[in-house]
Scaffold this active site. Structure first.
Site, PDB file in Angstrom:
ATOM      1  N   ASP A 276       0.860  -1.264   0.057  1.00 37.24           N
ATOM      2  CA  ASP A 276      -0.073   0.142  -0.047  1.00 37.24           C
ATOM      3  C   ASP A 276       0.900   1.178  -0.065  1.00 37.24           C
ATOM      4  OD1 ASP A 276      -1.957   2.047   0.511  1.00 37.24           O
ATOM      5  OD2 ASP A 276      -2.955   0.954   1.792  1.00 37.24           O
ATOM      6  N   ARG A 278      -0.162   4.442  -0.179  1.00 39.10           N
ATOM      7  CA  ARG A 278      -0.728   5.490  -0.097  1.00 39.10           C
ATOM      8  C   ARG A 278      -0.168   6.569   1.452  1.00 39.10           C
ATOM      9  NH1 ARG A 278      -6.642   3.205  -0.205  1.00 39.10           N
ATOM     10  NH2 ARG A 278      -5.374   1.430   0.838  1.00 39.10           N
TER      11      ARG A 278
HETATM   12  N1  LIG Z   1      -2.807  -2.102  -6.235  1.00 35.64           N
HETATM   13  C1  LIG Z   1      -4.001  -2.292  -6.330  1.00 35.64           C
HETATM   14  N2  LIG Z   1      -4.153  -3.762  -6.415  1.00 35.64           N
HETATM   15  C2  LIG Z   1      -5.545  -4.299  -6.187  1.00 35.64           C
HETATM   16  O1  LIG Z   1      -5.897  -5.431  -6.546  1.00 35.64           O
HETATM   17  C3  LIG Z   1      -6.637  -3.191  -6.135  1.00 35.64           C
HETATM   18  N3  LIG Z   1      -7.898  -3.680  -5.923  1.00 35.64           N
HETATM   19  C4  LIG Z   1      -6.177  -1.950  -5.951  1.00 35.64           C
HETATM   20  N4  LIG Z   1      -7.534  -1.053  -5.685  1.00 35.64           N
HETATM   21  C5  LIG Z   1      -7.302   0.272  -5.041  1.00 35.64           C
HETATM   22  O2  LIG Z   1      -7.354   0.188  -3.539  1.00 35.64           O
HETATM   23  C6  LIG Z   1      -7.758   1.550  -3.235  1.00 35.64           C
HETATM   24  C7  LIG Z   1      -9.119   1.211  -2.154  1.00 35.64           C
HETATM   25  O3  LIG Z   1      -8.629   0.458  -0.910  1.00 35.64           O
HETATM   26  P1  LIG Z   1      -9.137   0.564   0.454  1.00 35.64           P
HETATM   27  O4  LIG Z   1     -10.665  -0.138   0.394  1.00 35.64           O
HETATM   28  O5  LIG Z   1      -9.411   2.058   0.352  1.00 35.64           O
HETATM   29  O6  LIG Z   1      -8.198   0.081   1.290  1.00 35.64           O
HETATM   30  C8  LIG Z   1      -8.374   2.211  -4.251  1.00 35.64           C
HETATM   31  O7  LIG Z   1      -7.129   2.952  -4.525  1.00 35.64           O
HETATM   32  C9  LIG Z   1      -8.171   1.134  -5.346  1.00 35.64           C
HETATM   33  O8  LIG Z   1      -8.001   1.739  -6.911  1.00 35.64           O
HETATM   34  N5  LIG Z   1      -4.973  -1.466  -5.942  1.00 35.64           N
END
Ligand SMILES: Nc1nc(O)c(N)c(N[C@@H]2O[C@H](COP(=O)(O)O)[C@@H](O)[C@H]2O)n1
Ligand SMILES: [Zn+2]
Length: 353
Positions: A276, A278
């Site tokens: 992650d 972020r």
């Molecule tokens: N890097 C990545 N891999 C995946 O398999 C995903 N589904 C996502 N999605 C991203 O996760 C964020 C939401 O997550 P939270 O519920 O807030 O923890 C959002 O940025 C999606 O684009 N990303």
């Protein structure tokens, strides 16, 4: 040179720059209804005159009363009046956060008090005045712009956003360190004296806009907006951190690896990213603009709770947001729970199929 901002009447677009704007200030424990009240009262040493000005019903009245006592103005007034004015302005802009963000948003535009009757604080109407009030506002802007939180997030503008759930106000921000644009959607009158219902929602183009079932994002977004509207007020910060911060195209690469059997964390790591990527520090600036310092946070993600706590926000309650569980996101949600420590519980309706 950028176009000058001219202000005068408090009800005009930039009327919040006027000392007559109805923004109270607290100085040394005393509340003044406007900067004008404080400035006019500061001309006097006699307690009864100060009290009369202080209790004037309007800033116009405060100005008028002060003129009645023009012979009793303190002898050193000319040497202290600029410092008094600056103190009043600092208090006003520090104590009303949106005003400070709006001031910084004017960037390098000249600010001019366009006033025919005042050639000292204003421009004299024909531009020949000294515009000292505009000068002090620009000096204050310079003071603020490199300080926390204006350095981490810049307010840009706001507009109405009617949605199928209700009419929100959409506030736009930019993160100066990487030029990323973010939004805050607010609904209703925010009572910031109590915890405000909020959601930090990270951008997911596929889920939010393209109805993807691979994740739960679109469902959570919809539920969060609905919940805010049925609650009567709240805010959703829409954070442009697509793909947990790796971006849309890398998310497609990660999905490709997941199609071949990797889980969501392994896929990120195989691409050379952390699970992650972020960061949430700039949310503090967005919440500062909204004057929110205590929240009920809609999330299953403990990192978001932790990030707000680190930013000094009081998270009085975590509101679970378990939405959109389906056969396509079953493994994804399971990995979010086991590896990313998302709080997905049976009691709140989560069960692996
Ligand atoms: N890097 C990545 N891999 C995946 O398999 C995903 N589904 C996502 N999605 C991203 O996760 C964020 C939401 O997550 P939270 O519920 O807030 O923890 C959002 O940025 C999606 O684009 N990303
Ligand atoms: Zn998603």
């Amino acid at each position: 040179m950028a176009d000058a901002i001219q202000f005068y009447e408090p009800n005009e677009r930039y009327g919040f720059f006027s000392n007559f704007s109805l923004h109270s200030i607290v100085i040394d424990g005393t509340t003044w209804p406007t900067v004008e009240h404080y400035y006019q009262a500061s001309k006097f040493l006699a307690a009864d005159i100060i009290a009369r000005v202080h209790h004037a019903t309007t800033p116009e009245q405060a100005f008028k009363i002060s003129r009645e006592y023009s012979k009793q103005v303190r002898p050193d007034w000319n040497s202290i009046k600029e410092a008094v004015m600056m103190r009043g302005l600092r208090c006003k802009f520090h104590q009303h956060h949106p005003l400070a963000h709006w001031l910084v948003a004017t960037e390098t535009q000249p600010i001019v008090e366009h006033c025919y009757s005042d050639a000292y604080w204003g421009d004299g109407g024909d531009g020949s005045g000294q515009n000292r009030l505009g000068q002090l506002l620009m000096a204050l802007r310079d003071e603020l712009k490199n300080k926390h939180p204006y350095k981490m997030i810049r307010y840009v503008d706001a507009a109405q956003l009617p949605t199928q759930f209700g009419v929100f106000t959409m506030h736009g921000f930019v993160q100066p360190d990487n030029n990323t644009e973010h939004l805050a959607l607010t609904y209703g009158e925010l009572d910031v004296t109590k915890p405000v219902l909020i959601r930090l929602h990270s951008e997911c183009l596929t889920g939010d806009a393209l109805y993807s079932l691979r994740c739960d994002c679109g469902f959570q977004l919809q539920k969060a907006l609905e919940t805010i509207v049925s609650h009567g007020s709240g805010a959703l910060l829409y954070l442009r951190q697509e793909g947990r911060g790796i971006g849309l195209l890398n998310k497609i690469r990660a999905y490709h690896l997941q199609d071949k059997g990797a889980d969501t964390v392994e896929a990120n790591e195989r691409l050379g990213f952390a699970a992650d990527m972020r960061e949430y520090h700039f949310c503090e600036g967005m919440l500062h603009y909204l004057e929110i310092d205590q929240v009920k946070l809609m999330t299953n993600n403990p990192r978001k709770v932790q990030a707000l706590c680190i930013a000094g926000i009081n998270v009085v309650e975590r509101v679970p947001l378990q939405e959109g569980h389906n056969i396509y996101n079953d493994n994804y949600l399971a990995t979010k729970s086991s590896k990313l420590r998302h709080i997905l519980s049976k009691e709140d309706g989560f069960s692996l199929s």
